[in-house]
Design a protein around this motif. Structure first.
Motif: not given
Length: 82
Positions: A48, A73-74, A61, A57-58, A54, A76
């Motif tokens: 992780f 998997w996320s 992906l 993070a996106k 977010g 947020l």
């Protein structure tokens, strides 16, 4: 959040990453793309990353999905500013 990042540690990680270099690659990609910290969870195979927001993070992906052909998997959460 800096205290949390500094304390990330997993005694099993070095052995697992040596046995499964793809997990080490995943961790490097997370860090290279803005993760404040990245760690393997438990004895693996989950890795992780912790991101400031977010949007960061996106962005990663799709990179991970394409490179590793894995399920990503996320989580947020909506964080409050204190």
């Amino acid at each position: 959040m800096g205290d949390i990042i500094r304390e990330l540690h997993n005694d099993l990680e070095s052995v697992s990453l040596e046995m499964h270099p793809e997990l080490a690659d995943l961790k490097k990609i997370l860090l290279r793309h803005g993760a404040l910290g990245a760690l393997m969870s438990g004895s693996g195979p989950t890795v992780f990353g912790i991101f400031r927001d977010g949007k960061e993070a996106k962005k990663i992906l799709e990179v991970i999905r394409k490179k590793f052909l894995i399920t990503v998997w996320s989580f947020l959460p909506n964080l409050c500013n204190y």
